[in-house]
Design a protein around this motif. Structure first.
Motif, short mmCIF file in Angstrom:
data_model
loop_
_atom_site.label_atom_id
_atom_site.label_comp_id
_atom_site.label_asym_id
_atom_site.label_seq_id
_atom_site.Cartn_x
_atom_site.Cartn_y
_atom_site.Cartn_z
N PHE A 222 19.51 -7.09 -39.10
CA PHE A 222 18.53 -7.06 -38.00
C PHE A 222 17.15 -7.16 -38.64
O PHE A 222 16.77 -6.31 -39.43
CB PHE A 222 18.67 -5.77 -37.19
CG PHE A 222 17.75 -5.72 -36.01
CD1 PHE A 222 17.99 -6.53 -34.91
CD2 PHE A 222 16.65 -4.88 -35.98
CE1 PHE A 222 17.14 -6.50 -33.81
CE2 PHE A 222 15.80 -4.84 -34.89
CZ PHE A 222 16.05 -5.66 -33.80
N LYS B 220 27.09 -0.54 -38.59
CA LYS B 220 26.42 -0.51 -37.28
C LYS B 220 25.66 -1.82 -37.05
O LYS B 220 24.91 -2.28 -37.92
CB LYS B 220 25.46 0.67 -37.22
CG LYS B 220 24.90 0.85 -35.81
CD LYS B 220 23.79 1.90 -35.76
CE LYS B 220 23.08 1.81 -34.41
NZ LYS B 220 21.66 2.12 -34.54
N VAL C 206 23.06 -4.12 -34.40
CA VAL C 206 22.07 -4.06 -33.33
C VAL C 206 22.38 -5.23 -32.39
O VAL C 206 22.59 -6.36 -32.85
CB VAL C 206 20.63 -4.20 -33.89
CG1 VAL C 206 19.60 -4.21 -32.77
CG2 VAL C 206 20.34 -3.07 -34.88
N ASN C 207 22.40 -4.97 -31.10
CA ASN C 207 22.72 -6.01 -30.10
C ASN C 207 24.06 -6.69 -30.37
O ASN C 207 24.24 -7.86 -30.05
CB ASN C 207 21.62 -7.08 -30.05
CG ASN C 207 20.26 -6.51 -29.69
OD1 ASN C 207 20.18 -5.52 -28.98
ND2 ASN C 207 19.20 -7.12 -30.21
N LYS C 208 24.97 -5.97 -31.02
CA LYS C 208 26.29 -6.50 -31.38
C LYS C 208 26.20 -7.74 -32.27
O LYS C 208 27.13 -8.55 -32.33
CB LYS C 208 27.12 -6.84 -30.12
CG LYS C 208 27.43 -5.65 -29.25
CD LYS C 208 28.30 -6.07 -28.08
CE LYS C 208 28.55 -4.89 -27.16
NZ LYS C 208 29.20 -5.29 -25.92
N ARG C 209 25.03 -7.93 -32.92
CA ARG C 209 24.86 -9.16 -33.68
C ARG C 209 24.43 -8.96 -35.13
O ARG C 209 24.94 -9.63 -36.02
CB ARG C 209 23.80 -10.05 -33.00
CG ARG C 209 24.31 -10.71 -31.74
CD ARG C 209 23.20 -11.49 -31.05
NE ARG C 209 22.95 -12.76 -31.69
CZ ARG C 209 22.05 -13.64 -31.25
NH1 ARG C 209 21.32 -13.35 -30.19
NH2 ARG C 209 21.87 -14.79 -31.87
N TRP C 210 23.44 -8.07 -35.34
CA TRP C 210 22.83 -7.99 -36.67
C TRP C 210 22.98 -6.59 -37.24
O TRP C 210 22.91 -5.61 -36.50
CB TRP C 210 21.35 -8.37 -36.59
CG TRP C 210 21.10 -9.66 -35.86
CD1 TRP C 210 20.50 -9.79 -34.64
CD2 TRP C 210 21.45 -11.00 -36.28
NE1 TRP C 210 20.44 -11.12 -34.28
CE2 TRP C 210 21.02 -11.88 -35.26
CE3 TRP C 210 22.07 -11.52 -37.41
CZ2 TRP C 210 21.20 -13.27 -35.35
CZ3 TRP C 210 22.25 -12.90 -37.50
CH2 TRP C 210 21.82 -13.75 -36.48
N ASP D 91 22.29 -3.11 -38.94
CA ASP D 91 21.19 -2.15 -38.99
C ASP D 91 21.16 -1.52 -40.39
O ASP D 91 22.13 -0.90 -40.81
CB ASP D 91 21.43 -1.07 -37.92
CG ASP D 91 20.17 -0.32 -37.55
OD1 ASP D 91 19.10 -0.63 -38.10
OD2 ASP D 91 20.27 0.59 -36.70
N ARG E 195 25.27 -14.78 -35.35
CA ARG E 195 25.30 -13.33 -35.57
C ARG E 195 25.65 -13.10 -37.04
O ARG E 195 25.91 -14.06 -37.76
CB ARG E 195 26.35 -12.67 -34.67
CG ARG E 195 27.74 -13.25 -34.85
CD ARG E 195 28.81 -12.34 -34.27
NE ARG E 195 30.11 -13.00 -34.23
CZ ARG E 195 30.90 -13.21 -35.29
NH1 ARG E 195 30.49 -12.83 -36.49
NH2 ARG E 195 32.06 -13.81 -35.17
N GLN F 55 29.92 -18.72 -26.86
CA GLN F 55 28.78 -18.92 -25.95
C GLN F 55 28.49 -20.40 -25.68
O GLN F 55 27.53 -20.73 -25.00
CB GLN F 55 27.53 -18.24 -26.54
CG GLN F 55 27.62 -16.73 -26.54
CD GLN F 55 26.27 -16.07 -26.80
OE1 GLN F 55 25.24 -16.74 -26.91
NE2 GLN F 55 26.28 -14.75 -26.89
#
Lengths: 104, 425
Positions: free
Chosen positions: B324, B294, B296-300, B302, B283, B145
């Motif tokens: 997350f 799994k 969340v938002n492909k970052r953190w 769950d 992340r 990014q």
């Protein structure tokens, strides 16, 4: 059919067991709550010597509870403990104070 | 009848399993047994390793996999960057975990997780089996990014120093080498990121150093967020004390970096710096992010807040910056230590055939230095909400310092010494 009844009986016991467990506090609840204090006051309330924060291990329970109540009410001046003591219930503070009092 | 009998059979088998494991737990005095592997020896992992041993009276075997030979603390590392402390002040060994607590500490990295077979593959080639696994991998950076920082060569010139260690030393060296009159530019990613007040503390401590040693220099704080994300009023006051040196610019999201010229490009602005310090978006650490747990938002990651177990991967507990976060919960070393204790308690219960503690509590404190001596804090307490299945901040509790003060400077170091001992000694 006899076997089935026996197994079903076990099943019922298991369900009840789970219900009782859900209603009961964890046997280590006081230990777990007191562990949230260790970051500043040391593992089991034994502060690192010379670090500058009060050790809590072995402190009389009533003395500790009075301090915590005074932090909560604002009667005792503090930089941070007035904010932290308000995050726990009275019952939780009682458990924490009793746990530290018992660490000799 | 047939259906009913089948239903009874199924119910009985499921119930029977619960009853038997419950009985086993009682008959054995609920002594947990088994092997727990902890991956990552930072604030979360080191605490988990110690507490698993301590709370099981050394009945549970614990292996800690950590790639670094020593622990280096992120908290207090901004004081090294500002020249107030040395690396030795924030470096500790894993000897206490090894010798006092009997943790098997392995200097290695995990390259693959087989959660179904409950085993890990190590970079050195070996395999490691576990009954339960704790992943405490911290964060990794989303360099994709930040155009211009994709390559390693660029990253050795434009540093993050957002993991304490070699980069901390290198950033300090860049500041020492900077001429008087130079520009130090710090970019902050959008929240959530590791240590919300950390960038503002760093800006203060670099400004503090430059004010004393290179007073013609400038500190530019380029924040992708709309405003200061932590202790806003207190940092605003601190920044005013560095007026003429420090300039804060909100809504400044980094778009591109030219490492060769140390130039940072924003939507409406370009900044050329002598020392460019980019804190990239973050992340969950690679080990967790690539393991199948799994996100969340492909970052953190769950997790279940009662046990910190992954919601989709049984036996894998994830703690620290990688998860997350619950509402208002920061990514901090302090909170990672608190995650670790809840996870350790839950794992020991589960290994003894019992349910995790249904009412966990977490407490956070973050101290930030605004100069060599004066400190501000933020604190919060989070209690489990059984209906919402998440931990929530307690209304009326927590808060921030009234003003920066020297007394909390002493408490900040007392915090550091006690939490390091709580993890490692």
């Amino acid at each position: 059919m006899k076997l089935l009844r026996w197994v079903a009986g076990l099943g019922l016991a298991g369900t009840l067991g789970a219900v009782w467990a859900a209603g009961q506090p964890d046997p280590n609840l006081a230990r777990n709550l007191a562990a949230t204090c260790a970051n500043c006051h040391g593992t089991d309330g034994r502060s690192v010597a010379g670090a500058g924060n009060e050790g809590l291990a072995g402190t009389d329970k009533d003395t500790l509870m009075q301090k915590l109540r005074d932090f909560r009410s604002g009667a005792r001046p503090a930089t941070i403990m007035h904010q932290i003591s308000r995050g726990y219930t009275e019952a939780q503070l009682e458990l924490i104070a009793a746990y530290f009092a018992a660490r000799k | 009848m047939h259906n009913r009998r089948n239903f009874l059979k199924t119910a009985a088998l499921a119930g029977g399993a619960v009853a038997l494991s419950g009985l086993t737990g009682c008959a054995m005095g609920s002594r947990p047994r088994g092997h727990v592997v902890v991956v990552g020896g930072g604030y979360g992992g080191a605490t988990a390793a110690k507490y698993l041993r301590m709370w099981s009276q050394k009945g549970v075997d614990v292996t800690l996999v950590e790639r670094n030979p020593q622990f280096i603390s992120c908290p207090i590392s901004n004081l090294v960057i500002g020249g107030d402390k040395q690396m030795a002040d924030i470096t500790m060994s894993y000897t206490g975990l090894r010798d006092t607590w009997g943790v098997k500490v392995i200097e290695d990295s995990v390259i693959a997780l087989d959660a179904a077979a409950r085993k890990l593959r190590l970079a050195s080639g070996g395999e490691l089996g576990y009954d339960r696994l704790v992943l405490s991998p911290g964060v990794d950076f989303m360099f994709e990014q930040v155009p211009g920082l994709e390559r390693e060569e660029a990253r050795s010139r434009v540093l993050h120093a957002w993991k304490a260690g070699a980069q901390t030393v290198a950033l300090r060296k860049q500041l020492e080498d900077m001429p008087d009159g130079g520009v130090y530019a710090l970019t902050i990613p959008r929240a959530p990121y590791r240590c919300p007040p950390g960038p503002y503390e760093r800006a203060c401590l670099v400004a503090n150093y430059l004010k004393k040693s290179k007073p013609k220099s400038k500190v530019l704080v380029l924040d992708a967020n709309e405003e200061i994300t932590s202790k806003k009023a207190l940092f605003t006051t601190a920044f005013e004390r560095y007026a003429g040196i420090l300039e804060y610019r909100p809504n400044s999201e980094l778009r591109e970096v030219d490492a060769a010229s140390r130039t940072a490009t924003f939507d409406f602005d370009t900044v050329k710096a002598d020392v460019l310090n980019v804190v990239p978006p973050q992340r969950a650490g690679d080990i967790a992010a690539g393991s199948g747990v799994k996100l969340v938002n492909k970052r953190w990651v769950d997790i279940d807040w009662l046990s910190f177990e992954s919601v989709n991967t049984p036996g894998v507990h994830v703690i620290g910056d990688a998860i997350f976060p619950a509402p208002t919960m920061p990514k901090s070393g302090h909170i990672a230590n608190q995650h670790a204790k809840i996870a350790a308690a839950a794992i020991l219960n589960l290994l003894a055939g019992e349910a995790p503690n249904p009412e966990p509590v977490l407490m956070n404190t973050c101290y930030s230095f605004v100069d060599s001596k004066n400190v501000i804090h933020v604190s919060s307490i989070h209690q489990y909400d059984a209906a919402k299945k998440v931990v929530l901040p307690v209304p009326g509790s927590g808060g921030v310092s009234a003003a920066a003060n020297e007394l909390e400077g002493k408490y900040a170091m007392a915090w550091a010494k006690n939490i390091w001992a709580d993890m490692l000694v």
